[in-house]
Scaffold this motif. Sequence first.
Motif, PDB file in Angstrom:
ATOM      1  N   ASN A  50      19.931 -19.026   7.883  1.00 42.30           N
ATOM      2  CA  ASN A  50      19.748 -18.307   8.896  1.00 42.30           C
ATOM      3  C   ASN A  50      19.148 -16.839   8.214  1.00 42.30           C
ATOM      4  O   ASN A  50      18.008 -16.307   8.738  1.00 42.30           O
ATOM      5  N   VAL A  51      19.912 -16.391   7.230  1.00 38.25           N
ATOM      6  CA  VAL A  51      19.345 -15.454   6.333  1.00 38.25           C
ATOM      7  C   VAL A  51      18.114 -15.482   5.852  1.00 38.25           C
ATOM      8  O   VAL A  51      17.341 -14.697   5.848  1.00 38.25           O
ATOM      9  N   MET A  52      18.017 -16.448   4.938  1.00 45.10           N
ATOM     10  CA  MET A  52      16.593 -16.971   4.251  1.00 45.10           C
ATOM     11  C   MET A  52      15.626 -16.982   5.177  1.00 45.10           C
ATOM     12  O   MET A  52      14.199 -16.518   5.120  1.00 45.10           O
ATOM     13  N   GLY A  53      15.693 -17.506   6.422  1.00 47.17           N
ATOM     14  CA  GLY A  53      14.440 -17.893   7.422  1.00 47.17           C
ATOM     15  C   GLY A  53      14.015 -16.642   7.946  1.00 47.17           C
ATOM     16  O   GLY A  53      12.740 -16.746   8.440  1.00 47.17           O
ATOM     17  N   SER A  54      14.681 -15.263   7.850  1.00 44.11           N
ATOM     18  CA  SER A  54      14.453 -14.330   8.474  1.00 44.11           C
ATOM     19  C   SER A  54      12.961 -13.629   7.787  1.00 44.11           C
ATOM     20  O   SER A  54      12.153 -13.077   8.405  1.00 44.11           O
ATOM     21  N   THR A 130      20.059 -10.487   4.275  1.00 46.58           N
ATOM     22  CA  THR A 130      19.091 -10.322   5.303  1.00 46.58           C
ATOM     23  C   THR A 130      17.998  -9.217   4.807  1.00 46.58           C
ATOM     24  O   THR A 130      16.566  -9.442   5.095  1.00 46.58           O
ATOM     25  N   VAL A 131      18.541  -8.235   4.494  1.00 49.75           N
ATOM     26  CA  VAL A 131      17.562  -7.028   4.035  1.00 49.75           C
ATOM     27  C   VAL A 131      16.653  -7.433   2.783  1.00 49.75           C
ATOM     28  O   VAL A 131      15.418  -7.371   2.596  1.00 49.75           O
ATOM     29  N   SER A 132      17.363  -8.208   1.769  1.00 49.84           N
ATOM     30  CA  SER A 132      16.665  -8.653   0.745  1.00 49.84           C
ATOM     31  C   SER A 132      15.556  -9.669   1.088  1.00 49.84           C
ATOM     32  O   SER A 132      14.351  -9.644   0.665  1.00 49.84           O
TER      33      SER A 132
END
Length: 264
Positions: A50-54, A130-132
């Motif tokens: 989820n985080v990477m796919g952002s 998420t921000v990274s």
Amino acid sequence: MRVRLALRNKMFFFFSIVMPLGFFFLYAGVFAKGIPQVVAYLLGPVLALNVMGSFWGLSATLVTFREQGILRRFHVTPATATDMLVSSILANYALTLPTVLVELILARFLFHTPGLGDLFSVFLLVSIGTVSFGSLGLVVASVTNTMQETQVLNQLLWLPLIFLSGATIPFTSLSKTVQHIALFLPATYLVHGLKMPSSTVLARTRSFSLWGSLAIWFVLTLFLSSQLFRWEPEAKIGRRAKLYVAATAIPFILLGVWKRATAG
């Protein structure tokens, strides 16, 4: 305004909301077969996906805005390139957190997982992740000229992130050579930091190696994307400028070298 524009973009909506929930039910319902202990173990990789796919939805949205002339309208306002990029990061963060929260709620009450670990630590790691990774989407949007180029570059980045980090294939199943290569990927540290069950996720993420590398990566990618950002669809970027993207890999090159040295 950035949140409203993002929700109107079908591609962003799919990659930031629909696809993460699809991964959740695939892992929890198919791979884990609904077994609570297995769902708890696979929840970490699901959150990492989820985080990477952002970055995918964020890059596609900005390129779409540029091609449709939406960024040109922002350009006539006092907003700077940094303002636009930071607002994109914040909008992406604001839309990612609810999805993560929904996945945690579903895991606990629908699949009856025995525990979710240290939720505060999960929140911290999801936030910085998420921000990274969102800043990676800014770089992709800055160095690609068309949506076709954006999709190709996103694929080239996405596949190593999900297959070599342990998010899809168990890390222990990879060969030693591939594991050594994975030490140079930011996704590897994110996945291992979020893996459950554990006594506390914070114990896995206290080291400066993880937090420092993600923070430095965020600063580098944000700075680089602000330097390469283009408002007009007619403005193109040269091939030489794209080589600057390699500079964003420096924190994880150093981290990978250090990990290999300490492991050996």
